[in-house]
Design a protein around this motif. Structure first.
Motif, PDB file in Angstrom:
ATOM      1  N   SER A 164       1.135  -5.200  -5.171  1.00  0.00           N
ATOM      2  CA  SER A 164       1.373  -3.641  -5.864  1.00  0.00           C
ATOM      3  C   SER A 164       1.437  -3.792  -7.049  1.00  0.00           C
ATOM      4  CB  SER A 164       2.693  -3.523  -4.935  1.00  0.00           C
ATOM      5  OG  SER A 164       3.660  -4.167  -5.153  1.00  0.00           O
ATOM      6  N   ASN A 170       5.386   5.775  -4.125  1.00  0.00           N
ATOM      7  CA  ASN A 170       6.045   5.732  -5.233  1.00  0.00           C
ATOM      8  C   ASN A 170       7.454   6.056  -4.728  1.00  0.00           C
ATOM      9  OD1 ASN A 170       7.093   5.220  -7.738  1.00  0.00           O
ATOM     10  ND2 ASN A 170       6.644   7.195  -8.446  1.00  0.00           N
ATOM     11  N   GLN A 227       2.100   2.073  -3.179  1.00  0.00           N
ATOM     12  CA  GLN A 227       1.124   2.668  -4.366  1.00  0.00           C
ATOM     13  C   GLN A 227       0.999   4.084  -3.916  1.00  0.00           C
ATOM     14  OE1 GLN A 227       0.986  -0.669  -6.129  1.00  0.00           O
ATOM     15  NE2 GLN A 227      -0.964   0.616  -6.643  1.00  0.00           N
ATOM     16  N   THR A 257       1.010  -1.160   0.000  1.00  0.00           N
ATOM     17  CA  THR A 257      -0.178  -0.066  -0.084  1.00  0.00           C
ATOM     18  C   THR A 257       0.845   1.312  -0.079  1.00  0.00           C
ATOM     19  OG1 THR A 257      -1.771  -1.168   1.187  1.00  0.00           O
ATOM     20  CG2 THR A 257      -1.790   1.350   1.190  1.00  0.00           C
TER      21      THR A 257
END
Length: 412
Positions: free
Chosen positions: A369, A340, A337, A334
């Motif tokens: 991911s 980055n 995402q 998570t």
């Protein structure tokens, strides 16, 4: 230098002192530098910068550190901070232990880390023991006490470093804050910081986040915390509480977390979860070398003991580390995402499990991911180990002290 001493300076002396502070700060922030780099950064002339550098050498604050790379012509002299210019007492507070050491401005250890079994509490019950340990170290350590510029403390919990408060541990009440209380007792400037953010500062200056614009540190200890570097800066949030990923909702109607909510990530992916799983497994008759522990040792079991068992090939210890790693990997997927990042650094006590924790984490990251984002993110183990909290706190204290001095000297 205090405000009264600054007021006694002439305008010219004060301006010179301000430039000296800025020179020191730039060298501390970016390492040894040439005169050309320094006068360009400060926006002053080359002769002015050279004169200031010469004075700082005479004051035993700076010294020449060799030659820099040539860009045509002679190689330039590099100037860096001299060892033993300043000293900092760094206190790394865990939930049940405290490590502290005196270091100089170049992060050389003056005393080796001294360990104390002090369990911190929400109230001030453990504060006297902490004061006693700090005062004992200052008294016994052999260094010039006049050069001790401050005490830094990294600690778990919701820490607002700007306000000097911890909203989870060592709460003195509404009439005071922890920073003021410690300063009055110890007689030195005191600065507090969340443990994850201290470790993140260390990773930026001395570790695997050095030179990275976008990096995350996942500190895997009794709890789970997140340090965030975005655009080359530590991001703390409006009150300093950013990165509390351990308390994001993760399991529907899951186990009760100590924060009062159910199903937090920490209930399945932390040192607390690992210890609970080990106890449950032993009590239900799982085959494991952990069964050799006494009832008291089982009750107070630490992640280190489970990791040691895994390194000896204990299949039950390996299996629960894997279970924790899979859950943690989902949380890290998570983060990939959302942020980055270039790199995610895994630190803390559970990082000592190495492949037993990284393999399940990477498996979950690959599963949960997006490929295009994941492929540009490295997930690696910290190389700083137990030093991260102490080193980060030293850097924080020097930054804070220089910032305060620059602010005072810059006032008209």
């Amino acid at each position: 230098m205090n405000e009264e001493q600054l007021q006694e300076m002439s305008k010219t002396e004060r301006k010179k002192y301000l430039y000296k502070l800025k020179l020191i700060r730039n060298i501390f922030d970016f390492g040894s530098q040439s005169n050309a780099e320094l006068f360009t950064l400060l926006g002053i002339s080359s002769p002015t910068s050279l004169a200031l550098l010469s004075e700082l050498q005479e004051e035993n604050i700076l010294e020449k550190k060799g030659k820099g790379a040539s860009i045509g012509g002679r190689k330039p002299e590099l100037f860096g901070l001299k060892d033993d210019t300043y000293y900092i007492l760094s206190v790394d507070v865990e939930r049940f232990k405290v490590r502290m050491a005196v270091l100089d401005n170049n992060c050389n250890y003056i005393t080796g880390p001294v360990k104390h079994d002090i369990a911190i509490t929400p109230d001030l019950k453990s504060l006297d023991s902490l004061f006693e340990a700090i005062e004992s170290l200052i008294k016994s350590a052999k260094f010039d006490h006049r050069k001790l510029i401050g005490i830094g403390m990294s600690m778990p919990g919701l820490v607002d470093s700007r306000a000097g408060k911890n909203y989870t541990y060592l709460i003195p009440g509404p009439e005071s804050n922890l920073q003021e209380l410690m300063q009055r007792k110890l007689g030195y400037p005191v600065f507090i910081q969340n443990d994850v953010k201290s470790a993140t500062i260390a990773e930026c200056r001395y570790g695997l986040a050095y030179g990275k614009s976008d990096a995350l540190l996942v500190l895997m200890d009794w709890g789970i915390g997140l340090g965030i570097i975005m655009d080359g800066k530590l991001r703390s949030g409006s009150k300093g509480f950013s990165g509390e990923i351990g308390h994001i909702p993760f399991v529907e109607d899951g186990k009760l977390c100590y924060c009062g909510k159910r199903g937090c990530l920490e209930t399945v992916a932390s040192g607390i979860a690992l210890a609970r799983m080990a106890k449950e497994g032993i009590q239900s008759g799982k085959s494991s070398i952990l069964n050799q522990l006494s009832d008291q040792e089982i009750e107070t079991i630490e992640p280190r003991i489970i990791i040691d068992a895994a390194n000896k090939g204990d299949q039950y210890a390996i299996s629960i580390l894997s279970e924790v790693g899979v859950s943690l990997g989902r949380g890290i997927a998570t983060l990939i995402q959302l942020f980055n990042p270039e790199v995610i650094i895994l630190g803390g006590k559970i990082a000592a499990a190495k492949q037993y924790i990284t393999i399940p984490i990477l498996h979950s990251v690959n599963t949960y991911s997006m490929t295009a984002i994941r492929e540009n993110t490295k997930v690696i183990l910290s190389e700083l180990g137990n030093d991260a909290g102490i080193l980060g706190t030293v850097s924080m204290v020097i930054d804070k002290v220089l910032e305060m001095q620059i602010e005072m000297a810059g006032k008209s």
